[in-house]
Design a protein around this motif. Sequence first.
Motif, PDB file in Angstrom:
ATOM      1  N   LEU A 140       0.821  -1.215   0.000  1.00 51.50           N
ATOM      2  CA  LEU A 140       0.000   0.000   0.000  1.00 51.50           C
ATOM      3  C   LEU A 140       0.856   1.266   0.000  1.00 51.50           C
ATOM      4  O   LEU A 140       0.493   2.262  -0.625  1.00 51.50           O
ATOM      5  CB  LEU A 140      -0.965  -0.010   1.185  1.00 51.50           C
ATOM      6  N   ARG A 141       1.985   1.209   0.658  1.00 52.96           N
ATOM      7  CA  ARG A 141       2.880   2.369   0.650  1.00 52.96           C
ATOM      8  C   ARG A 141       3.319   2.713  -0.778  1.00 52.96           C
ATOM      9  O   ARG A 141       3.359   3.883  -1.162  1.00 52.96           O
ATOM     10  CB  ARG A 141       4.100   2.091   1.527  1.00 52.96           C
ATOM     11  N   ALA A 142       3.661   1.685  -1.575  1.00 53.79           N
ATOM     12  CA  ALA A 142       4.083   1.910  -2.965  1.00 53.79           C
ATOM     13  C   ALA A 142       2.962   2.559  -3.777  1.00 53.79           C
ATOM     14  O   ALA A 142       3.213   3.442  -4.612  1.00 53.79           O
ATOM     15  CB  ALA A 142       4.517   0.594  -3.612  1.00 53.79           C
ATOM     16  N   ILE A 143       1.719   2.147  -3.541  1.00 57.90           N
ATOM     17  CA  ILE A 143       0.579   2.752  -4.246  1.00 57.90           C
ATOM     18  C   ILE A 143       0.452   4.222  -3.854  1.00 57.90           C
ATOM     19  O   ILE A 143       0.260   5.099  -4.710  1.00 57.90           O
ATOM     20  CB  ILE A 143      -0.725   1.984  -3.928  1.00 57.90           C
ATOM     21  N   LYS A 144       0.585   4.511  -2.564  1.00 62.75           N
ATOM     22  CA  LYS A 144       0.503   5.906  -2.100  1.00 62.75           C
ATOM     23  C   LYS A 144       1.630   6.756  -2.692  1.00 62.75           C
ATOM     24  O   LYS A 144       1.425   7.917  -3.043  1.00 62.75           O
ATOM     25  CB  LYS A 144       0.577   5.961  -0.569  1.00 62.75           C
ATOM     26  N   GLU A 145       2.831   6.179  -2.795  1.00 62.50           N
ATOM     27  CA  GLU A 145       3.989   6.933  -3.284  1.00 62.50           C
ATOM     28  C   GLU A 145       3.844   7.370  -4.733  1.00 62.50           C
ATOM     29  O   GLU A 145       4.478   8.333  -5.151  1.00 62.50           O
ATOM     30  CB  GLU A 145       5.275   6.114  -3.090  1.00 62.50           C
ATOM     31  N   VAL A 146       3.028   6.660  -5.521  1.00 65.68           N
ATOM     32  CA  VAL A 146       2.793   7.074  -6.916  1.00 65.68           C
ATOM     33  C   VAL A 146       1.464   7.823  -7.056  1.00 65.68           C
ATOM     34  O   VAL A 146       0.949   7.982  -8.164  1.00 65.68           O
ATOM     35  CB  VAL A 146       2.870   5.883  -7.905  1.00 65.68           C
ATOM     36  N   GLY A 147       0.915   8.291  -5.930  1.00 68.16           N
ATOM     37  CA  GLY A 147      -0.293   9.109  -5.972  1.00 68.16           C
ATOM     38  C   GLY A 147      -1.597   8.336  -6.021  1.00 68.16           C
ATOM     39  O   GLY A 147      -2.650   8.909  -6.308  1.00 68.16           O
ATOM     40  N   GLY A 148      -1.542   7.037  -5.734  1.00 65.88           N
ATOM     41  CA  GLY A 148      -2.748   6.225  -5.775  1.00 65.88           C
ATOM     42  C   GLY A 148      -3.603   6.392  -4.532  1.00 65.88           C
ATOM     43  O   GLY A 148      -3.212   7.035  -3.552  1.00 65.88           O
ATOM     44  N   THR A 149      -4.790   5.793  -4.589  1.00 67.77           N
ATOM     45  CA  THR A 149      -5.745   5.821  -3.487  1.00 67.77           C
ATOM     46  C   THR A 149      -5.839   4.417  -2.907  1.00 67.77           C
ATOM     47  O   THR A 149      -5.910   3.434  -3.662  1.00 67.77           O
ATOM     48  CB  THR A 149      -7.130   6.266  -3.984  1.00 67.77           C
ATOM     49  N   THR A 150      -5.859   4.320  -1.588  1.00 67.24           N
ATOM     50  CA  THR A 150      -5.932   3.014  -0.927  1.00 67.24           C
ATOM     51  C   THR A 150      -7.175   2.948  -0.046  1.00 67.24           C
ATOM     52  O   THR A 150      -7.503   3.891   0.670  1.00 67.24           O
ATOM     53  CB  THR A 150      -4.672   2.774  -0.069  1.00 67.24           C
ATOM     54  N   ILE A 151      -7.860   1.809  -0.132  1.00 64.93           N
ATOM     55  CA  ILE A 151      -9.136   1.638   0.567  1.00 64.93           C
ATOM     56  C   ILE A 151      -9.160   0.258   1.219  1.00 64.93           C
ATOM     57  O   ILE A 151      -8.768  -0.733   0.599  1.00 64.93           O
ATOM     58  CB  ILE A 151     -10.329   1.755  -0.412  1.00 64.93           C
ATOM     59  N   ALA A 152      -9.639   0.188   2.444  1.00 65.88           N
ATOM     60  CA  ALA A 152      -9.861  -1.091   3.122  1.00 65.88           C
ATOM     61  C   ALA A 152     -11.349  -1.233   3.406  1.00 65.88           C
ATOM     62  O   ALA A 152     -12.037  -0.254   3.705  1.00 65.88           O
ATOM     63  CB  ALA A 152      -9.073  -1.162   4.424  1.00 65.88           C
ATOM     64  N   GLN A 153     -11.823  -2.474   3.310  1.00 63.24           N
ATOM     65  CA  GLN A 153     -13.221  -2.741   3.654  1.00 63.24           C
ATOM     66  C   GLN A 153     -13.413  -2.543   5.157  1.00 63.24           C
ATOM     67  O   GLN A 153     -12.573  -2.946   5.972  1.00 63.24           O
ATOM     68  CB  GLN A 153     -13.591  -4.172   3.269  1.00 63.24           C
ATOM     69  N   ARG A 154     -14.526  -1.908   5.512  1.00 61.99           N
ATOM     70  CA  ARG A 154     -14.854  -1.708   6.920  1.00 61.99           C
ATOM     71  C   ARG A 154     -14.997  -3.072   7.600  1.00 61.99           C
ATOM     72  O   ARG A 154     -15.678  -3.964   7.076  1.00 61.99           O
ATOM     73  CB  ARG A 154     -16.164  -0.903   7.018  1.00 61.99           C
ATOM     74  N   LEU A 155     -14.341  -3.232   8.724  1.00 61.71           N
ATOM     75  CA  LEU A 155     -14.224  -4.553   9.346  1.00 61.71           C
ATOM     76  C   LEU A 155     -15.574  -5.179   9.667  1.00 61.71           C
ATOM     77  O   LEU A 155     -15.755  -6.391   9.519  1.00 61.71           O
ATOM     78  CB  LEU A 155     -13.361  -4.467  10.616  1.00 61.71           C
ATOM     79  N   ASP A 156     -16.545  -4.367  10.084  1.00 61.05           N
ATOM     80  CA  ASP A 156     -17.852  -4.930  10.446  1.00 61.05           C
ATOM     81  C   ASP A 156     -18.656  -5.352   9.224  1.00 61.05           C
ATOM     82  O   ASP A 156     -19.718  -5.972   9.368  1.00 61.05           O
ATOM     83  CB  ASP A 156     -18.650  -3.954  11.313  1.00 61.05           C
ATOM     84  N   THR A 157     -18.168  -5.060   8.011  1.00 63.48           N
ATOM     85  CA  THR A 157     -18.860  -5.499   6.792  1.00 63.48           C
ATOM     86  C   THR A 157     -18.113  -6.641   6.105  1.00 63.48           C
ATOM     87  O   THR A 157     -18.563  -7.142   5.080  1.00 63.48           O
ATOM     88  CB  THR A 157     -19.016  -4.339   5.783  1.00 63.48           C
ATOM     89  N   ALA A 158     -16.962  -7.050   6.663  1.00 65.21           N
ATOM     90  CA  ALA A 158     -16.143  -8.104   6.063  1.00 65.21           C
ATOM     91  C   ALA A 158     -16.418  -9.437   6.750  1.00 65.21           C
ATOM     92  O   ALA A 158     -16.462  -9.511   7.978  1.00 65.21           O
ATOM     93  CB  ALA A 158     -14.663  -7.754   6.186  1.00 65.21           C
TER      94      ALA A 158
END
Length: 194
Positions: A140-158
């Motif tokens: 995820l850090r590599a995605i952020k470093e190139v300007g990307g967006t990172t999203i995680a599913q909300r734990l109570d919906t997983a």
Amino acid sequence: MKVSTGRDFPIVCVGGSAGGLDAYIRLLKHLPNDMGVAVVIVNHARKFASRLHEILPNFTTMPVELIVDSLRIEPNRVFIIPAQRDLHVLHGDFRLEPISKPRGWPDVITVFLRSLAEHWDGKLIAVIVSGYDGDGAEALRAIKEVGGTTIAQRLDTARQPDMPESAIASGFVDFVLSPEEIATVIVQIAHAER
């Protein structure tokens, strides 16, 4: 340094495992078929061949394809990683390799996200949904470093919160959302790119 390929539309990588099918369905049902984004589902199930390319067409009007080596990446499509393979991107095409971690928990999501960060010109959106272990979190850090967006599913919906929990713990997650809310953010990013 990235070499431009003219392939600059956004790619959404949705990484999941146990319980991921529920998240993929809920997400795809809320994505329009003409937003100009390629959706790549990287499911790290290892022991059985994936049937996602047979199931998911019931929940989206976008074409759903099982990835083969050298397949051209196109927008407004859903692509599915085949079982027992690592997935890379090069010159606007998918590249398949033998799985690099045949024992223990796979890291196919991490491998693909790192390849995207290095070789894709367009906007990147990394989504980590339900699954065991922590695949994807390390990239995820590599995605952020190139300007990307990172999203995680909300734990109570997983159904299995390990993977989104690991992603959140990385400190590199922009949003923690339900699958339906994730779809809304993807659409907003896609429209901003036009």
